[in-house]
Scaffold this motif. Structure first.
Motif, PDB file in Angstrom:
ATOM      1  N   GLU A  98      27.259  44.046  45.671  1.00 33.02           N
ATOM      2  CA  GLU A  98      27.560  43.737  47.073  1.00 33.02           C
ATOM      3  C   GLU A  98      26.968  42.403  47.525  1.00 33.02           C
ATOM      4  OE1 GLU A  98      27.565  46.743  50.082  1.00 33.02           O
ATOM      5  OE2 GLU A  98      27.735  48.302  48.561  1.00 33.02           O
ATOM      6  N   GLN A  99      26.077  41.815  46.736  1.00 35.69           N
ATOM      7  CA  GLN A  99      25.591  40.475  47.048  1.00 35.69           C
ATOM      8  C   GLN A  99      26.677  39.433  46.766  1.00 35.69           C
ATOM      9  OE1 GLN A  99      22.591  39.791  48.503  1.00 35.69           O
ATOM     10  NE2 GLN A  99      22.443  42.011  48.618  1.00 35.69           N
ATOM     11  N   ILE A 100      27.561  39.751  45.835  1.00 37.63           N
ATOM     12  CA  ILE A 100      28.652  38.841  45.481  1.00 37.63           C
ATOM     13  C   ILE A 100      29.924  39.219  46.228  1.00 37.63           C
ATOM     14  CG2 ILE A 100      30.101  37.981  43.590  1.00 37.63           C
ATOM     15  CD1 ILE A 100      27.738  38.621  41.699  1.00 37.63           C
ATOM     16  N   PHE A 101      30.257  40.502  46.202  1.00 44.56           N
ATOM     17  CA  PHE A 101      31.475  41.003  46.842  1.00 44.56           C
ATOM     18  C   PHE A 101      31.106  42.039  47.903  1.00 44.56           C
ATOM     19  CE2 PHE A 101      32.704  39.712  42.538  1.00 44.56           C
ATOM     20  CZ  PHE A 101      33.673  38.776  42.846  1.00 44.56           C
ATOM     21  N   PRO A 102      30.766  41.560  49.095  1.00 44.66           N
ATOM     22  CA  PRO A 102      30.290  42.481  50.144  1.00 44.66           C
ATOM     23  C   PRO A 102      31.389  43.429  50.624  1.00 44.66           C
ATOM     24  CG  PRO A 102      30.587  40.269  51.025  1.00 44.66           C
ATOM     25  CD  PRO A 102      30.823  40.179  49.551  1.00 44.66           C
ATOM     26  N   LEU A 103      30.998  44.673  50.849  1.00 43.43           N
ATOM     27  CA  LEU A 103      31.925  45.661  51.407  1.00 43.43           C
ATOM     28  C   LEU A 103      31.910  45.630  52.930  1.00 43.43           C
ATOM     29  CD1 LEU A 103      31.224  48.664  49.026  1.00 43.43           C
ATOM     30  CD2 LEU A 103      33.111  47.024  48.938  1.00 43.43           C
ATOM     31  N   ASP A 104      30.800  45.194  53.488  1.00 41.92           N
ATOM     32  CA  ASP A 104      30.654  45.086  54.939  1.00 41.92           C
ATOM     33  C   ASP A 104      31.428  43.860  55.425  1.00 41.92           C
ATOM     34  OD1 ASP A 104      29.871  44.899  57.578  1.00 41.92           O
ATOM     35  OD2 ASP A 104      27.721  44.833  57.155  1.00 41.92           O
ATOM     36  N   VAL A 105      32.385  44.069  56.324  1.00 45.90           N
ATOM     37  CA  VAL A 105      33.223  42.964  56.807  1.00 45.90           C
ATOM     38  C   VAL A 105      32.430  41.920  57.585  1.00 45.90           C
ATOM     39  CG1 VAL A 105      35.364  44.288  56.821  1.00 45.90           C
ATOM     40  CG2 VAL A 105      33.913  44.262  58.853  1.00 45.90           C
ATOM     41  N   GLU A 106      31.242  42.273  58.034  1.00 46.99           N
ATOM     42  CA  GLU A 106      30.400  41.332  58.779  1.00 46.99           C
ATOM     43  C   GLU A 106      29.686  40.352  57.846  1.00 46.99           C
ATOM     44  OE1 GLU A 106      30.386  41.244  62.138  1.00 46.99           O
ATOM     45  OE2 GLU A 106      31.881  42.846  61.995  1.00 46.99           O
ATOM     46  N   ARG A 107      29.565  40.708  56.581  1.00 43.66           N
ATOM     47  CA  ARG A 107      28.877  39.840  55.614  1.00 43.66           C
ATOM     48  C   ARG A 107      29.841  38.837  55.027  1.00 43.66           C
ATOM     49  NH1 ARG A 107      26.143  42.321  51.220  1.00 43.66           N
ATOM     50  NH2 ARG A 107      25.293  40.252  50.974  1.00 43.66           N
ATOM     51  N   GLU A 108      29.329  37.656  54.781  1.00 41.62           N
ATOM     52  CA  GLU A 108      30.120  36.581  54.186  1.00 41.62           C
ATOM     53  C   GLU A 108      30.043  36.631  52.661  1.00 41.62           C
ATOM     54  OE1 GLU A 108      31.901  34.109  55.824  1.00 41.62           O
ATOM     55  OE2 GLU A 108      31.539  35.239  57.658  1.00 41.62           O
ATOM     56  N   PHE A 109      31.083  36.122  52.030  1.00 43.47           N
ATOM     57  CA  PHE A 109      31.047  35.935  50.584  1.00 43.47           C
ATOM     58  C   PHE A 109      30.122  34.752  50.284  1.00 43.47           C
ATOM     59  CE2 PHE A 109      34.981  38.285  51.018  1.00 43.47           C
ATOM     60  CZ  PHE A 109      35.022  39.049  49.862  1.00 43.47           C
ATOM     61  N   PRO A 110      29.555  34.690  49.081  1.00 43.47           N
ATOM     62  CA  PRO A 110      28.719  33.535  48.734  1.00 43.47           C
ATOM     63  C   PRO A 110      29.521  32.238  48.821  1.00 43.47           C
ATOM     64  CG  PRO A 110      28.583  35.228  47.031  1.00 43.47           C
ATOM     65  CD  PRO A 110      29.647  35.650  47.990  1.00 43.47           C
ATOM     66  N   LEU A 111      28.862  31.158  49.187  1.00 42.70           N
ATOM     67  CA  LEU A 111      29.536  29.864  49.316  1.00 42.70           C
ATOM     68  C   LEU A 111      30.071  29.372  47.976  1.00 42.70           C
ATOM     69  CD1 LEU A 111      27.131  28.060  51.790  1.00 42.70           C
ATOM     70  CD2 LEU A 111      29.360  29.090  52.286  1.00 42.70           C
ATOM     71  N   ASN A 112      29.410  29.729  46.890  1.00 44.83           N
ATOM     72  CA  ASN A 112      29.809  29.284  45.550  1.00 44.83           C
ATOM     73  C   ASN A 112      30.796  30.241  44.876  1.00 44.83           C
ATOM     74  OD1 ASN A 112      28.107  31.449  45.090  1.00 44.83           O
ATOM     75  ND2 ASN A 112      26.905  30.399  43.512  1.00 44.83           N
ATOM     76  N   LEU A 113      31.392  31.144  45.628  1.00 44.93           N
ATOM     77  CA  LEU A 113      32.225  32.202  45.055  1.00 44.93           C
ATOM     78  C   LEU A 113      33.314  31.662  44.141  1.00 44.93           C
ATOM     79  CD1 LEU A 113      32.898  35.308  45.118  1.00 44.93           C
ATOM     80  CD2 LEU A 113      34.642  34.699  46.790  1.00 44.93           C
ATOM     81  N   GLU A 114      34.093  30.721  44.631  1.00 39.86           N
ATOM     82  CA  GLU A 114      35.246  30.261  43.853  1.00 39.86           C
ATOM     83  C   GLU A 114      34.829  29.517  42.591  1.00 39.86           C
ATOM     84  OE1 GLU A 114      39.259  27.549  44.407  1.00 39.86           O
ATOM     85  OE2 GLU A 114      38.240  28.315  46.172  1.00 39.86           O
ATOM     86  N   ARG A 115      33.950  28.547  42.707  1.00 37.92           N
ATOM     87  CA  ARG A 115      33.603  27.684  41.574  1.00 37.92           C
ATOM     88  C   ARG A 115      32.663  28.358  40.581  1.00 37.92           C
ATOM     89  NH1 ARG A 115      30.370  23.690  43.510  1.00 37.92           N
ATOM     90  NH2 ARG A 115      32.064  22.903  44.768  1.00 37.92           N
ATOM     91  N   GLU A 116      31.669  29.095  41.048  1.00 31.28           N
ATOM     92  CA  GLU A 116      30.634  29.600  40.155  1.00 31.28           C
ATOM     93  C   GLU A 116      30.758  31.079  39.799  1.00 31.28           C
ATOM     94  OE1 GLU A 116      26.722  28.420  41.384  1.00 31.28           O
ATOM     95  OE2 GLU A 116      27.438  26.440  41.984  1.00 31.28           O
ATOM     96  N   ILE A 117      31.653  31.787  40.478  1.00 33.25           N
ATOM     97  CA  ILE A 117      31.802  33.217  40.189  1.00 33.25           C
ATOM     98  C   ILE A 117      33.224  33.541  39.753  1.00 33.25           C
ATOM     99  CG2 ILE A 117      31.653  35.550  41.155  1.00 33.25           C
ATOM    100  CD1 ILE A 117      29.403  34.377  43.010  1.00 33.25           C
ATOM    101  N   ILE A 118      34.202  33.239  40.601  1.00 28.94           N
ATOM    102  CA  ILE A 118      35.592  33.591  40.312  1.00 28.94           C
ATOM    103  C   ILE A 118      36.134  32.812  39.109  1.00 28.94           C
ATOM    104  CG2 ILE A 118      37.958  33.549  41.199  1.00 28.94           C
ATOM    105  CD1 ILE A 118      36.375  35.715  42.549  1.00 28.94           C
ATOM    106  N   LYS A 119      35.967  31.499  39.096  1.00 33.45           N
ATOM    107  CA  LYS A 119      36.520  30.687  38.003  1.00 33.45           C
ATOM    108  C   LYS A 119      35.972  31.104  36.635  1.00 33.45           C
ATOM    109  CE  LYS A 119      37.217  26.019  36.368  1.00 33.45           C
ATOM    110  NZ  LYS A 119      36.861  24.622  36.473  1.00 33.45           N
ATOM    111  N   PRO A 120      34.637  31.216  36.458  1.00 34.12           N
ATOM    112  CA  PRO A 120      34.140  31.678  35.152  1.00 34.12           C
ATOM    113  C   PRO A 120      34.619  33.093  34.800  1.00 34.12           C
ATOM    114  CG  PRO A 120      32.360  30.695  36.411  1.00 34.12           C
ATOM    115  CD  PRO A 120      33.532  30.815  37.334  1.00 34.12           C
ATOM    116  N   ALA A 121      34.728  33.951  35.802  1.00 29.41           N
ATOM    117  CA  ALA A 121      35.212  35.314  35.531  1.00 29.41           C
ATOM    118  C   ALA A 121      36.658  35.283  35.051  1.00 29.41           C
ATOM    119  CB  ALA A 121      35.085  36.179  36.784  1.00 29.41           C
ATOM    120  N   PHE A 122      37.510  34.490  35.711  1.00 24.46           N
ATOM    121  CA  PHE A 122      38.901  34.367  35.260  1.00 24.46           C
ATOM    122  C   PHE A 122      38.964  33.822  33.836  1.00 24.46           C
ATOM    123  CE2 PHE A 122      41.039  33.885  39.703  1.00 24.46           C
ATOM    124  CZ  PHE A 122      41.058  35.243  39.836  1.00 24.46           C
TER     125      PHE A 122
END
Length: 140
Positions: A98-122
């Protein structure tokens, strides 16, 4: 790095007005990981590959040795089938964080989500698909 031969650019996606880009990317990653998991586990490819003796250096491409990291960040050599299981386990653990993919709609996704998390995962899941595709073409 192991992933240097691959270049994956996340292209602009169409997503619903009520869904922002991080939510759309997270949803897409979840779908791709689930699909890879179904192909690997539900069709019992893991057992099939292990029965054929896929060890390090065997699989796709021939002579390829897959590396991953252990809890001490040490590089570990593994077979294609172990690499698939490792990456899928890693992806599910990440999707549950939940630190990376929060379930709470009030919480923001990490700023580095696309470049440092999503891209390497893909990129890593793409490797899984390549191994599975090659296995299917060699073992119809």
């Amino acid at each position: 790095s192991f992933y240097e031969p691959f270049s994956l650019e996340i292209v602009e996606m169409d997503y619903a007005d009520d869904e922002d880009k991080p939510e759309a990317l997270a949803s897409l990653l979840c779908d791709i990981v689930n699909d890879a998991s179904v192909n690997f586990f539900a069709y019992d490819i893991e057992t099939e590959m292990r029965s054929k003796g896929f060890g390090p250096g065997e699989g796709f491409p021939e002579g390829m040795i897959y590396y991953a990291w252990d809890l001490r960040n040490a590089k570990v050599e593994m077979s294609a089938v172990d690499y698939i299981r490792f990456i899928l386990d890693w992806a599910f653990d990440m999707l549950d964080d939940e630190q990376i993919f929060p379930l709470d709609v009030e919480r923001e996704f990490p700023l580095n989500l696309e470049r440092e998390i999503i891209k390497p995962a893909f990129e890593r899941i793409l490797h899984v698909y390549v191994i599975l595709f090659h296995y299917h073409t060699e073992n119809p």
